[in-house]
Design a protein around this motif. Structure first.
Motif, PDB file in Angstrom:
ATOM      1  N   ARG A 274      17.304  -4.264 -21.533  1.00 25.72           N
ATOM      2  CA  ARG A 274      18.274  -4.108 -20.456  1.00 25.72           C
ATOM      3  C   ARG A 274      18.167  -2.706 -19.840  1.00 25.72           C
ATOM      4  O   ARG A 274      18.088  -1.706 -20.549  1.00 25.72           O
ATOM      5  CB  ARG A 274      19.689  -4.352 -20.968  1.00 25.72           C
ATOM      6  N   GLY A 275      18.173  -2.678 -18.523  1.00 23.78           N
ATOM      7  CA  GLY A 275      18.110  -1.412 -17.820  1.00 23.78           C
ATOM      8  C   GLY A 275      16.715  -0.878 -17.582  1.00 23.78           C
ATOM      9  O   GLY A 275      16.550   0.190 -16.985  1.00 23.78           O
ATOM     10  N   ILE A 276      15.683  -1.633 -18.038  1.00 23.22           N
ATOM     11  CA  ILE A 276      14.297  -1.176 -17.897  1.00 23.22           C
ATOM     12  C   ILE A 276      13.508  -2.197 -17.085  1.00 23.22           C
ATOM     13  O   ILE A 276      13.550  -3.401 -17.365  1.00 23.22           O
ATOM     14  CB  ILE A 276      13.612  -0.971 -19.259  1.00 23.22           C
ATOM     15  N   ARG A 277      12.774  -1.703 -16.103  1.00 21.84           N
ATOM     16  CA  ARG A 277      11.873  -2.535 -15.300  1.00 21.84           C
ATOM     17  C   ARG A 277      10.450  -1.993 -15.423  1.00 21.84           C
ATOM     18  O   ARG A 277      10.259  -0.808 -15.754  1.00 21.84           O
ATOM     19  CB  ARG A 277      12.287  -2.516 -13.830  1.00 21.84           C
ATOM     20  N   CYS A 278       9.470  -2.852 -15.137  1.00 21.44           N
ATOM     21  CA  CYS A 278       8.100  -2.345 -15.139  1.00 21.44           C
ATOM     22  C   CYS A 278       7.203  -3.204 -14.260  1.00 21.44           C
ATOM     23  O   CYS A 278       7.522  -4.355 -13.942  1.00 21.44           O
ATOM     24  CB  CYS A 278       7.532  -2.218 -16.547  1.00 21.44           C
ATOM     25  N   VAL A 279       6.073  -2.598 -13.872  1.00 18.65           N
ATOM     26  CA  VAL A 279       5.010  -3.268 -13.127  1.00 18.65           C
ATOM     27  C   VAL A 279       3.754  -3.185 -13.973  1.00 18.65           C
ATOM     28  O   VAL A 279       3.384  -2.093 -14.425  1.00 18.65           O
ATOM     29  CB  VAL A 279       4.759  -2.584 -11.760  1.00 18.65           C
ATOM     30  N   GLY A 280       3.089  -4.327 -14.209  1.00 21.33           N
ATOM     31  CA  GLY A 280       1.901  -4.345 -15.056  1.00 21.33           C
ATOM     32  C   GLY A 280       0.713  -4.979 -14.361  1.00 21.33           C
ATOM     33  O   GLY A 280       0.867  -5.751 -13.405  1.00 21.33           O
ATOM     34  N   ALA A 281      -0.481  -4.653 -14.848  1.00 24.55           N
ATOM     35  CA  ALA A 281      -1.707  -5.229 -14.298  1.00 24.55           C
ATOM     36  C   ALA A 281      -2.735  -5.372 -15.413  1.00 24.55           C
ATOM     37  O   ALA A 281      -2.752  -4.573 -16.352  1.00 24.55           O
ATOM     38  CB  ALA A 281      -2.269  -4.367 -13.166  1.00 24.55           C
ATOM     39  N   PRO A 282      -3.609  -6.384 -15.314  1.00 24.26           N
ATOM     40  CA  PRO A 282      -4.593  -6.620 -16.375  1.00 24.26           C
ATOM     41  C   PRO A 282      -5.815  -5.723 -16.257  1.00 24.26           C
ATOM     42  O   PRO A 282      -6.201  -5.307 -15.170  1.00 24.26           O
ATOM     43  CB  PRO A 282      -4.980  -8.091 -16.163  1.00 24.26           C
ATOM     44  N   VAL A 283      -6.420  -5.444 -17.401  1.00 22.21           N
ATOM     45  CA  VAL A 283      -7.699  -4.732 -17.503  1.00 22.21           C
ATOM     46  C   VAL A 283      -8.738  -5.721 -18.015  1.00 22.21           C
ATOM     47  O   VAL A 283      -8.494  -6.428 -18.997  1.00 22.21           O
ATOM     48  CB  VAL A 283      -7.587  -3.533 -18.469  1.00 22.21           C
ATOM     49  N   ARG A 284      -9.888  -5.782 -17.338  1.00 23.89           N
ATOM     50  CA  ARG A 284     -10.922  -6.768 -17.671  1.00 23.89           C
ATOM     51  C   ARG A 284     -12.179  -6.082 -18.200  1.00 23.89           C
ATOM     52  O   ARG A 284     -12.469  -4.931 -17.865  1.00 23.89           O
ATOM     53  CB  ARG A 284     -11.262  -7.604 -16.431  1.00 23.89           C
ATOM     54  N   ASP A 285     -12.931  -6.846 -19.006  1.00 23.20           N
ATOM     55  CA  ASP A 285     -14.193  -6.318 -19.521  1.00 23.20           C
ATOM     56  C   ASP A 285     -15.352  -6.777 -18.649  1.00 23.20           C
ATOM     57  O   ASP A 285     -15.156  -7.359 -17.577  1.00 23.20           O
ATOM     58  CB  ASP A 285     -14.393  -6.718 -20.984  1.00 23.20           C
ATOM     59  N   ILE A 286     -16.572  -6.538 -19.106  1.00 22.32           N
ATOM     60  CA  ILE A 286     -17.754  -6.827 -18.307  1.00 22.32           C
ATOM     61  C   ILE A 286     -17.883  -8.314 -17.977  1.00 22.32           C
ATOM     62  O   ILE A 286     -18.489  -8.689 -16.970  1.00 22.32           O
ATOM     63  CB  ILE A 286     -19.021  -6.324 -19.033  1.00 22.32           C
ATOM     64  N   GLU A 287     -17.299  -9.173 -18.797  1.00 22.42           N
ATOM     65  CA  GLU A 287     -17.358 -10.614 -18.567  1.00 22.42           C
ATOM     66  C   GLU A 287     -16.159 -11.135 -17.788  1.00 22.42           C
ATOM     67  O   GLU A 287     -16.017 -12.344 -17.587  1.00 22.42           O
ATOM     68  CB  GLU A 287     -17.483 -11.350 -19.904  1.00 22.42           C
ATOM     69  N   GLY A 288     -15.300 -10.224 -17.344  1.00 18.41           N
ATOM     70  CA  GLY A 288     -14.133 -10.638 -16.584  1.00 18.41           C
ATOM     71  C   GLY A 288     -12.943 -11.067 -17.418  1.00 18.41           C
ATOM     72  O   GLY A 288     -11.928 -11.484 -16.871  1.00 18.41           O
ATOM     73  N   ARG A 289     -13.052 -10.968 -18.727  1.00 15.10           N
ATOM     74  CA  ARG A 289     -11.948 -11.359 -19.604  1.00 15.10           C
ATOM     75  C   ARG A 289     -10.890 -10.262 -19.639  1.00 15.10           C
ATOM     76  O   ARG A 289     -11.210  -9.077 -19.620  1.00 15.10           O
ATOM     77  CB  ARG A 289     -12.466 -11.613 -21.020  1.00 15.10           C
ATOM     78  N   ILE A 290      -9.634 -10.668 -19.700  1.00 16.17           N
ATOM     79  CA  ILE A 290      -8.546  -9.703 -19.811  1.00 16.17           C
ATOM     80  C   ILE A 290      -8.506  -9.189 -21.245  1.00 16.17           C
ATOM     81  O   ILE A 290      -8.305  -9.954 -22.188  1.00 16.17           O
ATOM     82  CB  ILE A 290      -7.204 -10.337 -19.421  1.00 16.17           C
ATOM     83  N   VAL A 291      -8.716  -7.883 -21.413  1.00 17.60           N
ATOM     84  CA  VAL A 291      -8.772  -7.296 -22.749  1.00 17.60           C
ATOM     85  C   VAL A 291      -7.661  -6.281 -22.985  1.00 17.60           C
ATOM     86  O   VAL A 291      -7.453  -5.838 -24.119  1.00 17.60           O
ATOM     87  CB  VAL A 291     -10.137  -6.627 -22.997  1.00 17.60           C
ATOM     88  N   ALA A 292      -6.967  -5.902 -21.928  1.00 21.56           N
ATOM     89  CA  ALA A 292      -5.889  -4.924 -22.061  1.00 21.56           C
ATOM     90  C   ALA A 292      -4.971  -5.043 -20.855  1.00 21.56           C
ATOM     91  O   ALA A 292      -5.262  -5.758 -19.890  1.00 21.56           O
ATOM     92  CB  ALA A 292      -6.444  -3.504 -22.173  1.00 21.56           C
ATOM     93  N   GLY A 293      -3.852  -4.350 -20.937  1.00 22.68           N
ATOM     94  CA  GLY A 293      -2.911  -4.319 -19.834  1.00 22.68           C
ATOM     95  C   GLY A 293      -2.388  -2.913 -19.641  1.00 22.68           C
ATOM     96  O   GLY A 293      -2.347  -2.099 -20.578  1.00 22.68           O
ATOM     97  N   LEU A 294      -2.005  -2.620 -18.409  1.00 29.81           N
ATOM     98  CA  LEU A 294      -1.495  -1.314 -18.028  1.00 29.81           C
ATOM     99  C   LEU A 294      -0.155  -1.529 -17.336  1.00 29.81           C
ATOM    100  O   LEU A 294      -0.001  -2.477 -16.570  1.00 29.81           O
ATOM    101  CB  LEU A 294      -2.498  -0.664 -17.062  1.00 29.81           C
ATOM    102  N   SER A 295       0.819  -0.666 -17.615  1.00 28.54           N
ATOM    103  CA  SER A 295       2.108  -0.830 -16.942  1.00 28.54           C
ATOM    104  C   SER A 295       2.752   0.510 -16.650  1.00 28.54           C
ATOM    105  O   SER A 295       2.487   1.514 -17.317  1.00 28.54           O
ATOM    106  CB  SER A 295       3.065  -1.688 -17.788  1.00 28.54           C
TER     107      SER A 295
END
Length: 265
Positions: A205-226
């Protein structure tokens, strides 16, 4: 006349550069000696010597009737490169720049079963205290960082994840109760379409965020950033302005991991 070797000096440097160019050309589909010679603007005999050396080192194969293809040594080197370039080390300077640009708290996380494992956190400059910390695990389905890791997950897998995670989320004191499946499903459809996730006080409660995926050489999502902050600092209009910045920094880490946007966007 100077001998063309891979030793020190201008000729060796030129030979190394040409050898790397040959590997790139073959990787992009140029398979003949004549095609490589033309692309490098060198005599065919020079291209053939380069190709022969790369074949001898296992970097290329020569297949009769087809030409040259990448060899097994590059597979081994690629695997070693991936092992030696963990996302945390590559991401660190990017996180610092994003935190400096926004003044907000920045997180990096990776998927760990049904949870997101927080690898790094850079506190913002607004004097806020968030309960997140490196080494902590939070549910994928109920955090903005976690939802960024689910951008490629199909609905049947999302439903199974939701069904496993919702009871645990509901049972924990202080957690925001999970939204109904239909609301979560529609939110994830919008997340996929826009390429970034939003957390509108869904986990804390009281916290918002914006996140986006991080991909590897094969295009797979391996991490996230927010990027996260208290709700007064992240009204809807500021979240909309921050989204391209968060995506750009996530994409920068992805490129460090070998991903190319044209490959899967």
């Amino acid at each position: 006349m100077a001998k063309d070797t891979t030793g020190d000096g201008p000729r060796g440097t030129q030979t190394l550069s040409r050898g790397l160019s040959v590997l790139r050309l073959v990787g992009e589909g140029t398979s003949s000696a004549s095609g490589i010679a033309a692309a490098l603007d060198v005599p065919r005999s020079t291209a053939q010597r380069l190709l022969a050396s790369l074949v001898a080192e296992g970097c290329l194969y020569r297949i009769p009737g087809k030409g040259y293809v990448l060899g097994p040594e590059l597979i081994h080197l690629g695997a070693r490169a991936r092992a030696q370039q963990p996302v945390l080390a590559l991401a660190a300077p990017v996180l610092q720049r994003l935190a400096a640009a926004t003044g907000d708290t920045v997180h990096l996380g990776v998927p760990d079963g049904d949870e997101v494992l927080y690898l790094d956190k850079i506190d913002g400059t607004r004097g806020l205290e968030m309960r997140s910390r490196p080494g902590q695990r939070m549910p994928l389905a109920f955090t903005g960082l976690g939802k960024s890791l689910l951008c490629d997950t199909p609905d049947p897998e999302l439903r199974a994840l939701y069904d496993r995670s919702a009871p645990a989320q509901a049972a924990l004191a202080g957690r925001v109760p999970p939204r109904p499946w239909e609301v979560f499903r529609d939110d994830m459809a919008e997340t996929r379409a826009r390429g970034h996730s939003l957390d509108l006080e869904e986990n804390e409660r009281g916290i918002r965020c914006v996140g986006a995926p991080v991909r590897d050489i094969e295009g797979r999502i391996v991490a996230g950033l927010s990027v996260a902050s208290a709700t007064p600092f992240l009204p809807d209009e500021r979240m909309a302005r921050l989204a391209p910045l968060v995506i750009a920094h996530a994409d920068e880490i992805s490129r460090e991991l070998g991903w190319r946007p044209d490959d899967d966007r």
